[in-house]
Write an enzyme that holds these catalytic residues in place. Structure first.
Site, PDB file in Angstrom:
ATOM      1  N   GLU A  64       2.658   9.246   3.969  1.00  0.00           N
ATOM      2  CA  GLU A  64       1.643   9.853   3.095  1.00  0.00           C
ATOM      3  C   GLU A  64       1.322  11.282   3.529  1.00  0.00           C
ATOM      4  O   GLU A  64       1.742  11.747   4.594  1.00  0.00           O
ATOM      5  CB  GLU A  64       0.388   8.966   3.086  1.00  0.00           C
ATOM      6  CG  GLU A  64       0.691   7.597   2.506  1.00  0.00           C
ATOM      7  CD  GLU A  64      -0.530   6.732   2.270  1.00  0.00           C
ATOM      8  OE1 GLU A  64      -1.612   7.025   2.821  1.00  0.00           O
ATOM      9  OE2 GLU A  64      -0.397   5.746   1.518  1.00  0.00           O
ATOM     10  N   CYS A  73       7.496   6.992  -0.958  1.00  0.00           N
ATOM     11  CA  CYS A  73       7.497   5.532  -0.835  1.00  0.00           C
ATOM     12  C   CYS A  73       8.441   5.057   0.279  1.00  0.00           C
ATOM     13  O   CYS A  73       9.458   5.701   0.575  1.00  0.00           O
ATOM     14  CB  CYS A  73       7.959   4.896  -2.138  1.00  0.00           C
ATOM     15  SG  CYS A  73       6.814   5.095  -3.503  1.00  0.00           S
ATOM     16  N   GLU A  75      10.528   2.365   0.344  1.00  0.00           N
ATOM     17  CA  GLU A  75      11.887   1.946  -0.039  1.00  0.00           C
ATOM     18  C   GLU A  75      12.749   3.141  -0.412  1.00  0.00           C
ATOM     19  O   GLU A  75      13.963   3.149  -0.192  1.00  0.00           O
ATOM     20  CB  GLU A  75      11.858   0.896  -1.161  1.00  0.00           C
ATOM     21  CG  GLU A  75      11.166   1.302  -2.448  1.00  0.00           C
ATOM     22  CD  GLU A  75       9.683   1.008  -2.438  1.00  0.00           C
ATOM     23  OE1 GLU A  75       9.005   1.463  -1.505  1.00  0.00           O
ATOM     24  OE2 GLU A  75       9.201   0.350  -3.380  1.00  0.00           O
ATOM     25  N   CYS A 115      11.104   4.393  -7.636  1.00  0.00           N
ATOM     26  CA  CYS A 115      12.005   3.760  -6.652  1.00  0.00           C
ATOM     27  C   CYS A 115      13.067   2.911  -7.352  1.00  0.00           C
ATOM     28  O   CYS A 115      14.224   2.881  -6.932  1.00  0.00           O
ATOM     29  CB  CYS A 115      11.199   2.922  -5.667  1.00  0.00           C
ATOM     30  SG  CYS A 115      10.251   3.922  -4.511  1.00  0.00           S
TER      31      CYS A 115
END
Ligand code: THU
Length: 160
Positions: A64, A73, A75, A115
């Site tokens: 973040e 993210c 993944e 994603c």
């Protein structure tokens, strides 16, 4: 107007005990990866583990930023890192799990739309389906044989 139905089927495991040995190992690696996430703003730690066709395992977690939209993210970090390290190797599976602040989310974490699109790009790049193993903090685990099953009506290079 005529209607069309978009269908998909996913497997639901009651616990890790119902998974194959490799999927259980991948999910445990993803849970470990979640511990290293940098998520001070959401306190929602996402861990991912990618299994390559050469049996290598690559991890990722969410990172973040105080400028919120810059966040990446878990993944997607794992898939991009895998592609950077092994550009010519297909991805066989990705396990995704969380350690949330609530600690009791009992539904599998679904990858966000961006994603899914990134995972699909990797499927088409290597002409190889990617199995997804999805878990929340606790509870049932979803096993999806291809991201196509959870990304209906998808956009790909065939339109370009
Ligand atoms: N997050 C992921 O890492 N993967 C997803 O598919 C959904 C959301 C992260 C982004 C952010 O750091 C936190 O979870 C809350 O949205």
């Amino acid at each position: 107007m005529k209607k069309i139905t978009l269908q998909s089927e996913i497997e639901v495991a009651k616990s890790i005990a119902e998974l194959s040995e490799i999927d259980a190992q991948l999910l445990a690696t993803a849970k470990e990866a979640a511990k290293g996430a940098y998520a001070p703003y959401s306190n929602f730690k996402v861990g991912a583990a990618v299994l390559m066709d050469n049996e290598a395992i690559v991890i990722g977690n969410n990172q973040e930023n105080a400028a919120f939209p810059v966040t990446m993210c878990g993944e997607r970090n794992a898939v991009f890192s895998a592609a950077a390290q092994y550009p010519n190797i297909a991805i066989k599976a990705v396990a995704i799990t969380i350690i949330s602040a609530k600690g009791n989310i009992d539904r599998p974490i679904p990858p966000c739309g961006s994603c899914r699109q990134v995972i699909y790009e990797n499927e088409t790049r290597h002409q190889s389906d990617i199995r997804l193993i999805l878990q929340g903090d606790i509870g049932e685990i979803y096993v999806v044989q291809s991201v196509k099953d959870i990304l209906p009506l998808l956009f790909d290079a065939s339109y370009l």
